[in-house]
Design a protein around this motif. Structure first.
Motif, PDB file in Angstrom:
ATOM      1  N   ASN A  91       0.824  -1.208   0.000  1.00 30.54           N
ATOM      2  CA  ASN A  91       0.000   0.000   0.000  1.00 30.54           C
ATOM      3  C   ASN A  91       0.860   1.261   0.000  1.00 30.54           C
ATOM      4  O   ASN A  91       0.442   2.301  -0.526  1.00 30.54           O
ATOM      5  CB  ASN A  91      -0.939  -0.001   1.199  1.00 30.54           C
ATOM      6  N   ASP A 119       1.605   1.859  -3.583  1.00 32.99           N
ATOM      7  CA  ASP A 119       0.432   2.406  -4.281  1.00 32.99           C
ATOM      8  C   ASP A 119       0.182   3.862  -3.897  1.00 32.99           C
ATOM      9  O   ASP A 119      -0.413   4.622  -4.685  1.00 32.99           O
ATOM     10  CB  ASP A 119      -0.803   1.567  -3.952  1.00 32.99           C
ATOM     11  N   SER A 178      -3.930   2.349   1.030  1.00 34.67           N
ATOM     12  CA  SER A 178      -2.999   3.295   0.419  1.00 34.67           C
ATOM     13  C   SER A 178      -3.389   4.739   0.712  1.00 34.67           C
ATOM     14  O   SER A 178      -2.519   5.612   0.824  1.00 34.67           O
ATOM     15  CB  SER A 178      -2.933   3.073  -1.093  1.00 34.67           C
TER      16      SER A 178
END
Length: 326
Positions: free
Chosen positions: A170, A173, A221
């Motif tokens: 995450n 991302d 994220s």
């Protein structure tokens, strides 16, 4: 033990057993449903594979706004389907309505099925042998898991390996997200995700509008972007259940070897005499397991393996490649 979720299907006998046992009632335990069984029951009644897949996807949708939009589309299929799904309380099967936040993303009984697979071989054995086997497998499982967790604790790792990998993914991302603070304390944010929409984030409340932070108890994220913007570690907000210390505690249950069975003291009490009319007949016992459409039933034809091409579904005599090999 308290504040736990029991994930089962909606079988009447299970619901009755849970409702009639005070030990399985709130605040000790909460009965929720397996989305896999709900989808299977739906398909048995309405015979629609596309809607079945849509229902399963609904059961994994953590965002409230997405869930309600997709549920409305699902209900439009027919009045009968709308009535059927409305009869199931949303908090029993939807992560978006998991107000107690105790599922941690577990929407099925797969954890139980893994145990069932371990016991698949010995479950037709006599009861004493079955108990011994179950006890032995549990000891091996706990010792192995606990032994693997201790080096992580000694290496000063705070969180389990799996959740660390998920949070790091995450973090990658989050590099493309844009963020704006909405208060002077820098606790409430709007995060614009690439190729997605905007989400509201509240770090102290461990909330993200996408629903993943609430459902899984570790940062998505969008939350990672907010935490990094105020120079905080993404792991600050990971739930304590993922701590290595708690993992070690979970597998540190003290087991005792059975040892010499002759040394086990006899227990005085009511003597139970077997009913001679209920003795099992010779031969392999017939399975009494109730199957449904989730079970993969292999036909006798599909179990056949050809001795020439090694493919299933036919034998040497009917092998398509026999003429080419002769």
């Amino acid at each position: 033990m308290s504040n736990i979720y029991l994930i089962f299907d909606r079988h009447r006998s299970i619901i009755s057993a849970v409702e009639n046992n005070p030990n399985w009632q709130p605040p000790n335990a909460y009965h929720v449903f397996c989305i896999r069984h709900i989808a299977s029951n739906f398909n048995q009644k309405f015979r629609n594979e596309d809607l079945k897949r849509m229902l399963k996807n609904l059961g994994y949708t953590p965002a409230m706004v997405d869930f309600e939009r997709n549920l409305a589309s699902f209900r439009e299929s027919s009045p009968q389907i709308s009535e059927w799904i409305d009869a199931i309380p949303k908090e029993k099967w939807s992560p978006a309505y998991d107000i107690e936040r105790r599922r941690y993303g577990h929407m099925t009984t797969n954890l139980v099925e893994s145990v069932n697979r371990v016991l698949k071989g010995p479950r037709n054995m006599p009861i004493t042998a079955l108990v011994k086997h179950t006890y032995s497998r549990l000891v091996a499982y706990f010792v192995e898991r606990g032994t693997n967790a201790i080096p992580q604790l000694q290496s000063a790792h705070r969180h389990s390996k799996n959740v660390v990998e998920l949070v790091k993914k995450n973090q990658v991302d989050a590099t493309g997200h844009h963020i704006r603070a909405y208060n002077v304390e820098h606790t409430v944010f709007k995060v614009d995700a690439c190729w997605e929409r905007s989400y509201s984030v509240n770090l102290p409340q461990r909330y993200c509008q996408c629903g993943k932070f609430t459902a899984f108890k570790y940062l998505c994220s969008h939350d990672v972007t907010a935490a990094l913007s105020v120079r905080q570690s993404a792991f600050t907000y990971v739930d304590d259940v993922f701590l290595i210390t708690n993992l070690v505690k979970a597998y540190s249950f003290p087991w005792e070897p059975i040892g010499n069975e002759e040394a086990i003291p006899e227990i005085s009490g009511t003597e139970i005499i077997p009913d001679s009319t209920m003795l099992r007949a010779k031969g392999r016992p017939k399975s009494t397991r109730i199957r449904n459409e989730m079970d993969e039933v292999e036909t006798s034809q599909s179990r056949i393996r050809c001795g020439l091409c090694k493919e299933r579904g036919h034998n040497r005599r009917g092998c398509p490649s026999r003429g080419r090999n002769d």
